[in-house]
Write a protein that holds these residues in place. Structure first.
Motif, PDB file in Angstrom:
ATOM      1  N   ILE A  47      -7.810  -4.263   4.466  1.00  0.00           N
ATOM      2  CA  ILE A  47      -6.879  -3.102   4.335  1.00  0.00           C
ATOM      3  C   ILE A  47      -7.696  -1.729   4.661  1.00  0.00           C
ATOM      4  O   ILE A  47      -7.372  -0.985   5.570  1.00  0.00           O
ATOM      5  N   THR A  48      -8.769  -1.507   3.853  1.00  0.00           N
ATOM      6  CA  THR A  48      -9.298  -0.181   4.026  1.00  0.00           C
ATOM      7  C   THR A  48     -10.496   0.006   5.190  1.00  0.00           C
ATOM      8  O   THR A  48     -10.672   1.033   5.869  1.00  0.00           O
TER       9      THR A  48
ATOM     10  N   LYS B 107      -8.213  -5.751  -0.298  1.00  0.00           N
ATOM     11  CA  LYS B 107      -8.523  -4.227  -0.309  1.00  0.00           C
ATOM     12  C   LYS B 107      -9.521  -3.948   0.854  1.00  0.00           C
ATOM     13  O   LYS B 107      -9.308  -2.805   1.439  1.00  0.00           O
TER      14      LYS B 107
ATOM     15  N   GLU C   7      -3.328   5.756  -1.270  1.00  0.00           N
ATOM     16  CA  GLU C   7      -4.566   5.180  -2.049  1.00  0.00           C
ATOM     17  C   GLU C   7      -4.465   3.941  -2.744  1.00  0.00           C
ATOM     18  O   GLU C   7      -5.342   3.400  -2.911  1.00  0.00           O
TER      19      GLU C   7
ATOM     20  N   ILE D 258      -3.458   0.363  -3.733  1.00  0.00           N
ATOM     21  CA  ILE D 258      -3.269  -0.950  -3.083  1.00  0.00           C
ATOM     22  C   ILE D 258      -2.903  -1.954  -4.060  1.00  0.00           C
ATOM     23  O   ILE D 258      -3.674  -2.306  -4.938  1.00  0.00           O
TER      24      ILE D 258
ATOM     25  N   GLN E 219       0.760  -1.157   0.089  1.00  0.00           N
ATOM     26  CA  GLN E 219      -0.161  -0.098  -0.150  1.00  0.00           C
ATOM     27  C   GLN E 219       0.922   1.278  -0.129  1.00  0.00           C
ATOM     28  O   GLN E 219       1.703   1.368   0.766  1.00  0.00           O
TER      29      GLN E 219
END
Length: 118
Positions: free
Chosen positions: A42-43, A39, A22, A24, A19
């Motif tokens: 992670i977010t 994703k 923004e 990834i 990452q």
């Protein structure tokens, strides 16, 4: 670099996530679902909760509940605090909400088994 194992399908891919802000990048996935899973983890990691609530019945002192859909991982303890405050004193069928819109998440806490008080 972060590493995780995908749990979306039986492949159990070993994912590597890079990452940069923004952006990834996911490698190691055998299907597109692995990339989407990484994703999301992670977010905004999401989880489900299964638990029990107390009742006023001596024959069935607790009854099982779950959330109606996944919630943000960061809200697990807030939702569990709400679940722990419930004492069920009236009949409900499996699938009915015990708590509606818990913590303003748009998610209900529902019974997984029916409860009969008496």
């Amino acid at each position: 670099m972060k590493e995780m194992i995908c749990i979306v399908c039986p492949n159990g891919c070993h994912l590597k996530i890079d990452q940069a802000g923004e952006d990834i990048q996911v490698t190691g996935n055998l299907c597109p679902r692995g990339e989407a899973f990484a994703k999301a983890e992670i977010t905004c990691p999401m989880r489900t909760i299964s638990s029990t609530v107390k009742t006023t019945s001596s024959e069935q002192p607790v009854v099982s509940v779950k959330v109606s859909k996944e919630i943000p991982k960061s809200k697990i303890f807030d939702v569990m605090d709400e679940i722990q405050m419930v004492v069920l004193d009236h009949d409900l069928d499996a699938g009915q909400p015990v708590i509606q819109n818990v913590c303003d998440l748009g998610v209900d806490v529902i019974l997984t088994t029916s409860f009969r008080n008496g």
